[in-house]
Design a protein around this motif. Structure first.
Motif, PDB file in Angstrom:
ATOM      1  N   THR A 125       1.197   9.412  -8.453  1.00 44.00           N
ATOM      2  CA  THR A 125      -0.144  10.017  -8.462  1.00 44.00           C
ATOM      3  C   THR A 125      -1.109   9.262  -7.555  1.00 44.00           C
ATOM      4  OG1 THR A 125       0.199  10.794 -10.731  1.00 44.00           O
ATOM      5  CG2 THR A 125      -2.057  10.688  -9.938  1.00 44.00           C
ATOM      6  N   SER A 126      -1.104   7.940  -7.647  1.00 44.46           N
ATOM      7  CA  SER A 126      -2.067   7.156  -6.859  1.00 44.46           C
ATOM      8  C   SER A 126      -1.832   7.338  -5.365  1.00 44.46           C
ATOM      9  CB  SER A 126      -1.950   5.674  -7.240  1.00 44.46           C
ATOM     10  OG  SER A 126      -2.252   5.483  -8.597  1.00 44.46           O
ATOM     11  N   ILE A 127      -0.578   7.246  -4.941  1.00 44.89           N
ATOM     12  CA  ILE A 127      -0.298   7.370  -3.505  1.00 44.89           C
ATOM     13  C   ILE A 127      -0.563   8.795  -3.034  1.00 44.89           C
ATOM     14  CG2 ILE A 127       1.493   7.131  -1.745  1.00 44.89           C
ATOM     15  CD1 ILE A 127       2.766   5.002  -3.474  1.00 44.89           C
ATOM     16  N   THR A 128      -0.172   9.785  -3.835  1.00 46.91           N
ATOM     17  CA  THR A 128      -0.428  11.175  -3.452  1.00 46.91           C
ATOM     18  C   THR A 128      -1.919  11.450  -3.335  1.00 46.91           C
ATOM     19  OG1 THR A 128       1.614  11.858  -4.560  1.00 46.91           O
ATOM     20  CG2 THR A 128      -0.007  13.565  -4.099  1.00 46.91           C
ATOM     21  N   ARG A 129      -2.708  10.891  -4.250  1.00 38.95           N
ATOM     22  CA  ARG A 129      -4.164  11.094  -4.184  1.00 38.95           C
ATOM     23  C   ARG A 129      -4.747  10.479  -2.915  1.00 38.95           C
ATOM     24  NH1 ARG A 129      -5.535   8.464  -8.463  1.00 38.95           N
ATOM     25  NH2 ARG A 129      -6.317   6.635  -7.390  1.00 38.95           N
ATOM     26  N   GLU A 130      -4.283   9.289  -2.570  1.00 40.61           N
ATOM     27  CA  GLU A 130      -4.789   8.657  -1.349  1.00 40.61           C
ATOM     28  C   GLU A 130      -4.392   9.449  -0.105  1.00 40.61           C
ATOM     29  OE1 GLU A 130      -6.827   6.155  -1.235  1.00 40.61           O
ATOM     30  OE2 GLU A 130      -6.838   6.018  -3.417  1.00 40.61           O
ATOM     31  N   VAL A 131      -3.162   9.953  -0.092  1.00 43.38           N
ATOM     32  CA  VAL A 131      -2.709  10.729   1.068  1.00 43.38           C
ATOM     33  C   VAL A 131      -3.498  12.030   1.190  1.00 43.38           C
ATOM     34  CG1 VAL A 131      -0.745  11.967   2.020  1.00 43.38           C
ATOM     35  CG2 VAL A 131      -0.415   9.715   1.032  1.00 43.38           C
ATOM     36  N   MET A 132      -3.740  12.699   0.071  1.00 45.17           N
ATOM     37  CA  MET A 132      -4.500  13.950   0.116  1.00 45.17           C
ATOM     38  C   MET A 132      -5.955  13.698   0.506  1.00 45.17           C
ATOM     39  SD  MET A 132      -2.876  15.847  -3.254  1.00 45.17           S
ATOM     40  CE  MET A 132      -3.904  17.304  -3.049  1.00 45.17           C
ATOM     41  N   SER A 133      -6.494  12.562   0.081  1.00 46.29           N
ATOM     42  CA  SER A 133      -7.883  12.248   0.456  1.00 46.29           C
ATOM     43  C   SER A 133      -8.016  11.983   1.949  1.00 46.29           C
ATOM     44  CB  SER A 133      -8.367  11.020  -0.332  1.00 46.29           C
ATOM     45  OG  SER A 133      -8.332  11.273  -1.719  1.00 46.29           O
ATOM     46  N   ALA A 134      -6.908  11.549   2.579  1.00 53.41           N
ATOM     47  CA  ALA A 134      -6.945  11.251   4.008  1.00 53.41           C
ATOM     48  C   ALA A 134      -6.902  12.503   4.883  1.00 53.41           C
ATOM     49  CB  ALA A 134      -5.773  10.332   4.376  1.00 53.41           C
TER      50      ALA A 134
END
Length: 346
Positions: free
Chosen positions: A211-220
């Motif tokens: 979840t954390s990595i996916t959220r950061e990638v989507m925010s980028a």
């Protein structure tokens, strides 16, 4: 501005051109200072470069030392069983008969089951917190997800024994046996402890990572990408699917692989819930065993050198599986990236 004003005279004195100095002595002194400064800068750059090179090589050295120790310490078992060690089901420390297949099976099945449960939930949580969540609730949800990652695995194991196992035994497993027992995956005695319990606890443990990595990638993903898709008349779901998830799929795949690596190597919580029986059973209700669990349970009690060597070879098998998973992940990322480049060029 103040720092610039303070450093101005110093820099001017330090790098003052020799032609602006009046006397020959001052010119010689200025040239000497300039050479000293340049020599000092080159030395600092070289020292920094070699320091960073040492840091990078230390990672390679650690991996080489780990592999060397695993290979040397497992020589007795490899000489006794050869490659058949990875395909044999026997595990009899009393008679000196060892095989890694039940542990490889338990490791792969529990990790894949965890991914099956965790990936949709993790991507859903990341999508909600990134695209749909109110701003006031977003930070709270993100903090709770990160808090899950900080809980020690033994706490997950205790929670699993006292909370998860009774829920599985009383509600989940009877339901699955009644409606999906025909598949053969949900048959047999329903104890709560087994491959299903281990998969569920692993899923809970890897959800924060994915979840954390996916959220950061989507925010980028650039905001213009979202606005462009919406400007073409797309709905909110189409914007997320086409404009966000499609552009972030490489990073999401990397997050899934990291979660899989965590699931493959997890020890304590799985040891407490999987049942610790070296057997291969089709039913997910049956007990199993993993590579990491058998090492943790038996290494301190191994009575002879062959038993210890077999356990070290179990560790070597876990290392090879992790390496294989990473290679497959790199190939998948490369294939996806290559496809995107080809379409963009076209």
């Amino acid at each position: 501005m103040m720092l610039k004003q303070m450093n101005g005279p110093l820099l001017k004195t330090k790098f003052q051109p020799a032609s602006e100095v009046s006397s020959p002595e001052d010119q010689a002194a200025a040239v000497s200072r300039r050479k000293t400064a340049l020599t000092s800068s080159r030395f600092a750059d070289a020292a920094f470069r070699y320091l960073m090179l040492g840091c990078a090589l230390s990672v390679l050295a650690i991996v080489v030392l780990i592999v060397r120790e695993l290979v040397l310490s497992s020589a007795l078992s490899r000489n006794a069983f050869g490659l058949k060690f990875f395909f044999r089901q026997a595990w009899d420390p009393v008679n000196g008969d060892f095989g890694a297949l039940p542990f490889i099976y338990g490791t792969l099945v529990s990790a894949l089951l965890a991914l099956f449960l965790a990936v949709p939930l993790s991507v859903g949580v990341a999508t909600f917190t990134t695209e749909l969540c109110p701003r006031k609730l977003r930070s709270l949800l993100s903090y709770m997800v990160e808090l899950l990652a900080a809980i020690p695995s033994v706490i997950y194991g205790l929670w699993g024994i006292f909370v998860l196992v009774p829920i599985l035994r009383l509600y989940v497993e009877p339901f699955l046996a009644k409606y999906f027992g025909w598949t053969g995956l949900f048959g047999g005695p329903q104890f709560g402890l087994g491959m299903l319990g281990a998969g569920v606890i692993l899923a809970i443990m890897i959800i924060p990572v994915i979840t954390s990595i996916t959220r950061e990638v989507m925010s980028a993903v650039p905001t213009q990408q979202r606005e462009g898709v919406l400007a073409l008349g797309s709905t909110r779901w189409e914007m997320i699917r086409v404009g966000v998830l499609r552009n972030a799929r490489t990073g999401i795949l990397g997050a899934i692989i990291l979660g899989l690596g965590r699931a493959l190597g997890e020890t304590m919580a799985v040891t407490m819930l999987i049942g610790n029986r070296p057997e291969i059973a089709k039913s997910l209700f049956a007990p199993g065993y993993t590579l990491a669990s058998v090492i943790a349970n038996e290494f301190s009690e191994a009575a002879d050198d062959l038993h210890r060597s077999a356990l070290v070879e179990i560790g070597l098998a876990l290392f090879l599986i992790t390496l294989l998973v990473n290679i497959v992940a790199q190939l998948m990322v490369w294939s996806i990236t290559r496809g995107s480049a080809a379409r963009a060029t076209a």
